[in-house]
Design an enzyme around this catalytic site. Structure first.
Site, PDB file in Angstrom:
ATOM      1  N   GLU A 324       0.750  -1.170  -0.051  1.00 20.12           N
ATOM      2  CA  GLU A 324       0.080  -0.018  -0.155  1.00 20.12           C
ATOM      3  C   GLU A 324       1.013   1.163  -0.133  1.00 20.12           C
ATOM      4  OE1 GLU A 324      -3.688   1.689   2.688  1.00 20.12           O
ATOM      5  OE2 GLU A 324      -2.547   0.141   3.208  1.00 20.12           O
ATOM      6  N   GLU A 333       5.310   8.654  -3.835  1.00 19.45           N
ATOM      7  CA  GLU A 333       5.727   8.268  -2.502  1.00 19.45           C
ATOM      8  C   GLU A 333       6.725   7.016  -2.437  1.00 19.45           C
ATOM      9  OE1 GLU A 333       2.601   7.774   0.364  1.00 19.45           O
ATOM     10  OE2 GLU A 333       1.493   9.691  -0.359  1.00 19.45           O
TER      11      GLU A 333
END
Length: 499
Positions: A324, A333
């Site tokens: 995730e 990210e």
């Protein structure tokens, strides 16, 4: 948000409103010094700048009163805007919302060039399209003025007023006495208290997932996204089922499980003989994860650390990897950097693929943005001025290039202007199951736990060429070059490299 009623002259009225605004005609202007309200409307029959300036400069306006100027027949507002700037008292300009692009652009340019100048009051005179309404909502305006017109459908009027009122700056709502009589007080009060989505127009720093550990309450906020976890569970269930036909015992890795929702999904669908490893670098999450692992002591192992530090002999044993790691721009990210440890192996990875997208927009945030860095933001008011275009794509398993450059031509058929680029992502988790934040995303796939990423640019007319560059060394950085002007050099995501 204040709610006021416009009245003719100085006639006293009994109104359930926060305030009232007298509307004066030229023969009444000299009585303005006796005004008791905070705002007053001065109506001029036509736009003769010299005449208007002469009349306004002669007025004795109390210091606590704002003069709102309304001109019935006016083809241009630029000259009138300059007149108001020259006056020694507070002013505003009442302007109609019409389906005329040149009129809107004139209002926008005046507001941009003179940010400390008079604000607008948007007057609803006739129905306009929803796209036109979105344009005007990007202006700086202090109030919305709805007046009863015989040719104006009341439902359209109410809908337009309601949409314009849903703005973070909380503009006032002004209505005529005719409209006040048409609907009860509580109806107008409900319009003046619009529901604005939480966190609208808040600038948020993108996460630094490898160098800054999140607090548990942040995880809790993300976990409220039911769509994301429903799609993840369907993808995990299908992947385990498919792989179960090929392997008697699955070896599954969960990367960055946080407080454990993905780990619990994996354990729910894993078979009794399957082995699950969870690796989490954030020590704040370890007590919660240990409680989960203790429910399946024979099947689950918790490793404290960074997956990039695992030995190659261990990395090559996994049949399924669940992560995730996605950001608002998909790859912002460091998901590609983390998943790159599997480039020489062929496990099934969830997500299997993800893409970033960009769209030129026009917005007005009433704040000064640093052009040298991206932000996460859920814009309350913006207008798309070009089509959405794909920027980067990452496919797994596979060998993905971490350093990328992509040029995107944004075209427009009507001479649009952009002052920002909005970034989105979409991911294929496994099989038919997707998540994303694209505007046209299915409600079964649209996730609320990600806000789009905003790349600020200088005001630029379309068509324009934007070159996105992704650079990955010991830090992940993005630059975006608009028609040759480079932005974004001052921001990076720390990858916490050892070398």
């Amino acid at each position: 948000m204040p709610f006021g009623v416009v009245i003719d002259g100085f006639e006293p009225v009994d109104l359930k409103a926060d305030f009232y605004v007298p509307r004066l005609r030229p023969t009444q202007f000299n009585d303005i010094s006796t005004i008791q309200s905070s705002h007053v409307i001065l109506e001029f029959p036509r736009c003769l700048e010299e005449t208007i300036q002469a009349r306004l400069s002669q007025l004795d306006v109390p210091s606590n009163v704002t003069v709102l100027v309304s001109v019935s027949e006016c083809t241009t507002v630029t000259g009138l805007y300059s007149v108001l700037l020259s006056l020694p008292y507070k002013t505003g300009l009442i302007v109609p919302i019409i389906d005329d692009l040149s009129h809107y652009r004139e209002l926008r340019d005046n507001s941009e060039n003179l940010r400390n100048g008079p604000q607008y009051v948007l007057e609803l005179r006739s129905p306009v399209s929803f796209l036109t309404l979105r344009r005007y909502k990007c202006l700086r305006y202090m109030a919305i003025y709805a007046e009863s017109k015989d040719h104006m459908d009341k439902i359209s009027l109410y809908e337009m007023a309601s949409e314009l009122a849903r703005k973070s700056s909380r503009p006032a709502l002004l209505i005529s006495t005719g409209l006040r009589a048409a609907q009860p007080y509580l109806f107008w009060r409900s319009l003046s208290e619009p529901k604005i989505e939480p966190y609208s127009d808040m600038l948020i720093d993108p996460l630094q997932p490898l160098s800054v550990d999140m607090n548990l309450d942040v995880y809790e906020t993300f976990e409220r996204d039911r769509t994301k976890y429903e799609q993840y569970e369907l993808a995990i269930e299908l992947a385990i089922s498919d792989l179960g036909h090929m392997h008697n015992r699955l070896h599954i890795l969960v990367i960055g499980p946080g407080r454990g929702p993905l780990l619990e999904m994996v354990m729910k669908h894993a078979r009794a003989d399957d082995k699950v490893v969870a690796i989490e670098k954030n020590s704040k999450c370890h007590p919660v994860l240990l409680n989960i692992c203790n429910r399946w002591p024979q099947n689950v192992e918790l490793i404290a650390g960074d997956v990039r530090a695992l030995d190659r002999s261990v990395l090559g044993t996994f049949d399924l990897v669940v992560s995730e790691l996605l950001g608002s721009f998909g790859c912002n990210e460091a998901a590609p950097e983390i998943l790159d440890v599997f480039r020489e192996f062929s496990p099934v990875i969830i997500p299997q693929e993800f893409r970033s997208f960009a769209q030129p927009i026009y917005t007005n945030l009433n704040i000064d943005l640093a052009s040298s860095r991206p932000y996460l933001i859920k814009l309350n008011s913006f207008y798309p001025v070009g089509e959405i275009a794909e920027v980067f794509e990452f496919l797994y398993p596979g060998k993905n290039n971490l350093n990328r450059q992509k040029g995107v031509h944004f075209m427009s058929g009507s001479g649009e202007t952009a002052n920002a680029i909005y970034g989105y992502f979409e991911a294929v988790l496994y099989g038919p199951y997707k998540i994303g934040i694209l505007p046209e995303q299915s409600s079964l796939e649209y996730c609320t736990s990600w806000f789009p990423v905003l790349f600020h640019i200088h005001k630029t007319d379309l068509p324009m060429l934007v070159i996105f560059q992704r650079t990955s060394t010991c830090a992940l950085s993005y630059t975006w070059t608009v028609n040759g002007q480079s932005l974004g050099e001052d921001y990076a995501v720390d990858l916490v490299c050892d070398n």
